[in-house]
Each structure stands twice: as structure tokens, then as C-alpha cells.
Design a protein around this motif. Structure first.
Motif, mmCIF file in Angstrom:
data_model
loop_
_atom_site.group_PDB
_atom_site.id
_atom_site.type_symbol
_atom_site.label_atom_id
_atom_site.label_comp_id
_atom_site.label_asym_id
_atom_site.label_seq_id
_atom_site.Cartn_x
_atom_site.Cartn_y
_atom_site.Cartn_z
ATOM 1 N N VAL A 67 45.106 25.583 44.948
ATOM 2 C CA VAL A 67 46.620 25.092 45.237
ATOM 3 C C VAL A 67 46.211 23.532 45.955
ATOM 4 O O VAL A 67 46.949 22.793 45.363
ATOM 5 N N ARG A 68 44.940 23.101 46.725
ATOM 6 C CA ARG A 68 45.381 22.352 47.287
ATOM 7 C C ARG A 68 44.989 21.138 46.512
ATOM 8 O O ARG A 68 45.613 20.060 46.262
ATOM 9 N N ARG A 69 43.657 21.488 46.040
ATOM 10 C CA ARG A 69 43.146 20.979 44.658
ATOM 11 C C ARG A 69 44.214 20.360 44.311
ATOM 12 O O ARG A 69 44.086 18.835 43.082
ATOM 13 N N TYR A 70 44.393 20.926 43.128
ATOM 14 C CA TYR A 70 45.512 20.740 42.043
ATOM 15 C C TYR A 70 47.600 20.483 42.453
ATOM 16 O O TYR A 70 47.833 20.035 41.540
ATOM 17 N N ASP A 71 47.421 20.486 42.991
ATOM 18 C CA ASP A 71 48.667 20.386 43.773
ATOM 19 C C ASP A 71 49.355 21.460 43.237
ATOM 20 O O ASP A 71 50.703 21.159 42.841
ATOM 21 N N ILE A 72 49.375 22.496 43.237
ATOM 22 C CA ILE A 72 49.856 23.690 42.334
ATOM 23 C C ILE A 72 51.537 24.020 43.957
ATOM 24 O O ILE A 72 51.152 24.039 44.386
ATOM 25 N N PRO A 73 52.725 23.805 43.265
ATOM 26 C CA PRO A 73 54.237 24.622 43.741
ATOM 27 C C PRO A 73 53.768 25.917 44.613
ATOM 28 O O PRO A 73 53.538 26.633 42.973
ATOM 29 N N PRO A 74 53.751 26.401 45.053
ATOM 30 C CA PRO A 74 52.601 27.738 46.035
ATOM 31 C C PRO A 74 54.101 29.294 44.668
ATOM 32 O O PRO A 74 53.412 30.081 45.163
ATOM 33 N N GLN A 75 55.449 28.088 45.050
ATOM 34 C CA GLN A 75 56.174 29.463 45.203
ATOM 35 C C GLN A 75 56.174 29.714 43.785
ATOM 36 O O GLN A 75 56.263 30.893 43.121
ATOM 37 N N TYR A 76 55.247 29.127 42.490
ATOM 38 C CA TYR A 76 54.817 29.844 41.071
ATOM 39 C C TYR A 76 54.591 31.271 41.634
ATOM 40 O O TYR A 76 54.394 32.561 40.594
ATOM 41 N N LEU A 77 53.605 31.625 42.781
ATOM 42 C CA LEU A 77 52.605 32.491 43.325
ATOM 43 C C LEU A 77 53.337 33.300 43.518
ATOM 44 O O LEU A 77 53.591 34.864 43.114
ATOM 45 N N PHE A 78 54.991 33.258 44.474
ATOM 46 C CA PHE A 78 55.871 34.129 44.791
ATOM 47 C C PHE A 78 56.360 34.094 43.503
ATOM 48 O O PHE A 78 56.601 35.475 43.090
ATOM 49 N N ASP A 79 56.491 33.478 42.542
ATOM 50 C CA ASP A 79 58.216 34.154 41.257
ATOM 51 C C ASP A 79 57.045 35.086 40.798
ATOM 52 O O ASP A 79 57.599 36.149 39.938
ATOM 53 N N ALA A 80 55.694 35.139 40.620
ATOM 54 C CA ALA A 80 54.543 35.999 39.754
ATOM 55 C C ALA A 80 54.720 37.631 40.887
ATOM 56 O O ALA A 80 55.103 38.822 40.165
ATOM 57 N N ILE A 81 54.671 37.498 41.872
ATOM 58 C CA ILE A 81 54.954 38.670 42.642
ATOM 59 C C ILE A 81 56.389 39.232 42.147
ATOM 60 O O ILE A 81 56.958 40.229 42.249
ATOM 61 N N ASP A 82 57.331 37.979 42.412
ATOM 62 C CA ASP A 82 59.066 39.069 42.262
ATOM 63 C C ASP A 82 59.176 39.507 40.690
ATOM 64 O O ASP A 82 59.630 40.393 40.658
ATOM 65 N N GLY A 83 58.375 38.860 39.550
ATOM 66 C CA GLY A 83 58.221 39.365 38.560
ATOM 67 C C GLY A 83 57.054 40.754 38.648
ATOM 68 O O GLY A 83 58.419 41.809 38.016
ATOM 69 N N MET A 84 56.592 40.887 39.477
ATOM 70 C CA MET A 84 55.540 42.333 39.032
ATOM 71 C C MET A 84 57.176 43.329 40.046
ATOM 72 O O MET A 84 56.183 44.511 39.687
ATOM 73 N N GLU A 85 57.620 43.128 40.756
ATOM 74 C CA GLU A 85 58.058 44.444 41.643
ATOM 75 C C GLU A 85 59.238 44.367 40.723
ATOM 76 O O GLU A 85 59.880 45.809 40.417
ATOM 77 N N THR A 86 59.665 43.517 39.110
ATOM 78 C CA THR A 86 60.850 43.974 38.178
ATOM 79 C C THR A 86 60.236 45.311 37.861
ATOM 80 O O THR A 86 60.513 46.115 37.101
ATOM 81 N N ASP A 87 58.745 45.648 38.041
ATOM 82 C CA ASP A 87 57.894 46.431 37.181
ATOM 83 C C ASP A 87 57.897 47.878 37.843
ATOM 84 O O ASP A 87 57.089 48.658 36.638
ATOM 85 N N LEU A 88 58.449 47.499 38.570
ATOM 86 C CA LEU A 88 58.533 48.947 39.724
ATOM 87 C C LEU A 88 59.371 50.208 39.645
ATOM 88 O O LEU A 88 60.548 49.920 39.421
ATOM 89 N N GLY A 89 59.117 51.174 39.284
ATOM 90 C CA GLY A 89 60.401 52.092 38.315
ATOM 91 C C GLY A 89 60.853 51.913 36.970
ATOM 92 O O GLY A 89 60.148 51.093 36.268
ATOM 93 N N PRO A 90 61.557 52.922 36.302
ATOM 94 C CA PRO A 90 62.276 52.415 34.925
ATOM 95 C C PRO A 90 63.019 50.860 35.010
ATOM 96 O O PRO A 90 63.106 50.507 35.856
#
Length: 313
Positions: free
Chosen positions: A115-138
């Protein structure tokens, strides 16, 4: 639920790498080794594509992939929904702590270094968790406007992070690449959804928009009904056409990338488009067997990726 207590540090605090510290911690090479092992064990075609990158970028992609693999496994593992939700919440807390220098998982040091070396916005990583939460349950998506943010979180956000690692041409800004990179991610996820219709339905996940299914006379319970085959085919044709439109929009990304970036993006796009071709070739039968890209097409995509990397094409 307060999940702070669920996150237990497993890395010596004296070896943590606070912001601004020299990148000499022994944790970092060990972490990259762990990420490589996770990536290799995933039985995915992605590591093959990583070979188109230089060693440093390949390690960075291993770190990003390993993080996504762990996140995805937390959502898909067996167990009660609330238990998985708590684990994802704890994973979110541990990611925030890792970005502040407190590592609680073997992938964290390599991920934060990437993340630091390539200046990746950390929000992208949190967005991925948000997406996976959608898959919980029906899962039931009512409209495409509801489906789009899900596709963004589980695919586009990852692609946007990848572009930072792959690199761009001189004179190009990442703001120029964000829109087409987002489109590529949407195309990939729409392709995954079509390929995995049967598997997802068995898990009570229906991602295709309910309003579109209703208009086409194709509710999920009739997908495999021979008497409804014409409606199913028409519905699938429309869904494939939408995915191809996003591939068309995403094509603008390729000329903006570095040579290595163009090579790996070309290979991945070719492979995913081949899945759509295979779905069509099989008459949209995604139920009797899992749709896979023929090996010759994978080899051709990989070979053409090397031709791009070497500047032959």
C-alpha cells in the motif's frame, strides 16, 4: 457488537513497522513469503498472470491477492452468519490497526508495504470487505443500481488497486485510469455472476436484478425449467450483452498502462471474455457443468501478454 477484543496481535510489537520507519523489518520478507504461499495454494489462474510482472510487482500482487483470499474465505467459510459477520468486522479493525503499524495477521506487513510503496488508497481494501459482507446470508438484488455497488466493491476496487501496482504510462494520471479500470471490474464480476448462477442459487444468492428477471419472465426457480428455456436464453443474452458493454468501456484502460500493465490486463481481460464466449457456445447452459476457459485460450492469452510485454505488439 464491539469487535476490538476479537483482534489479538500475533506479531511482536517491537517488530511492527510504524509510518515513516525504514522498510527493514524482518517481518516484511516473512510476510511476502506467507502471501506467496497463500496465493500458490489458492488454485487460481491469477498467479500465472502475475508472471508477466517484474519480481517486485509480482510480490505486491501476491500480497494483494492473499489479502483478498483471506477476506473471501472469511465470508465463504462454513458457520453461522453472525459469526462470519463478526469475523469480517474484526478483520476490518485489524486492517485499520495494520495500516497504523500493528500487525495481527501474516499478510499484514506485506500488504501495508505494498500500500505504501504503490500509494494504494486504503479505502479500496475496506471496500472489498464491504462487498464480502453482502455475501453473508441470502442475497437478492432488486435492480442493477443495487448490483453495481456490489460489483464495484468486490471487483472494481481490487482492480483500481492493481492498476497502482501495474503502473501507467508517463504523462498519464491515475485519475485517467480510474473510470475504465472500474468498468473492467464490473465486467469481470458480471461474468463471474453468469458463470456461477447455479452455485450461487444453491447458496441462496441471486445477484441478477429481480426487476429484470421479472420482466423477462425468468424467476430463479424457473431457470432450469425446459418449458422456460426461451425466456432464460433471452435473459442471458441481455446479461452477456451488458457485460460485453463494460468490457468495451474498459478497453480504454489498456493504452494508459505501462507495458507490464498492458500485458497483464490484456491477459486477464482475454480470459474473462473467453468465459462469456464459452457461456454462449454452450447455449447459456451454466448448470450441467462449470464453465471453464479452454486451455488453448489460456495459453494464447498468456502468450499474447508476453508479446505485449516485450513490445512485439
Amino acid at each position: 457488537m464491539n469487535v476490538e477484543h476479537l483482534v489479538t496481535p500475533i506479531w511482536p510489537s517491537a517488530l511492527a513497522v510504524p509510518r515513516g520507519a525504514p522498510r527493514t523489518s524482518p517481518l516484511i520478507p516473512r510476510s511476502f513469503q506467507a502471501c506467496r504461499a497463500i496465493t500458490a495454494a489458492a488454485n487460481s489462474s491469477f498467479p500465472l498472470a502475475f508472471r508477466l510482472l517484474c519480481p517486485a510487482k509480482r510480490r505486491a500482487m501476491n500480497a494483494l491477492y492473499a489479502y483478498m483470499r483471506v477476506t473471501d474465505d472469511l465470508a465463504d467459510e462454513d458457520g453461522a452468519v453472525e459469526a462470519k459477520r463478526a469475523k469480517l468486522a474484526a478483520w476490518r479493525v485489524s486492517l485499520k490497526a495494520a495500516l497504523d503499524g500493528a500487525f495481527t495477521h501474516p499478510v499484514h506487513p506485506a500488504l501495508v508495504e505494498t500500500v505504501r510503496r504503490y500509494d494504494i488508497p486504503p479505502q479500496y481494501l475496506f471496500d472489498a470487505i464491504d462487498g464480502m459482507e453482502t455475501d453473508l446470508g441470502p442475497v437478492r438484488m432488486q435492480t442493477f443500481d443495487e448490483l453495481y455497488p456490489y460489483c464495484y466493491r468486490v471487483a472494481s476496487a481490487v482492480g483500481l488497486a492493481c492498476v497502482r501496482i501495474w503502473g501507467i504510462r508517463p504523462g498519464i494520471a491515475f485519475s485517467d485510469t480510474d473510470q475504465p479500470a472500474e468498468a473492467v471490474g464490473i465486467a469481470f464480476q458480471l461474468t463471474n455472476i453468469l458463470r456461477d448462477l447455479a452455485e450461487d442459487y444453491a447458496r441462496e444468492r441471486v445477484y441478477l436484478p429481480a426487476d429484470e428477471l421479472a420482466r423477462s419472465g425468468c424467476p430463479p426457480e424457473l431457470w432450469r425449467d425446459p418449458g422456460n428455456a426461451a425466456n432464460f436464453r433471452t435473459m442471458m443474452q441481455a446479461q452477456v450483452a451488458r457485460a460485453r458493454e463494460y468490457y468495451r468501456r474498459g478497453a480504454a484502460l489498456l493504452p494508459l498502462l505501462s507495458r507490464e500493465g498492458r500485458a497483464i490486463c490484456h491477459m486477464m481481460c482475454s480470459s474473462y471474455r473467453a468465459l462469456l464466449d464459452e457461456i454462449e457456445r454452450r447455449g447459456y447452459d451454466v448448470f450441467t457443468a462449470r464453465v471453464r476457459v479452454p486451455k488453448w485460450r489460456k495459453v494464447a492469452a498468456f502468450g499474447s501478454g508476453y508479446l505485449i510485454k516485450w513490445g512485439v505488439v
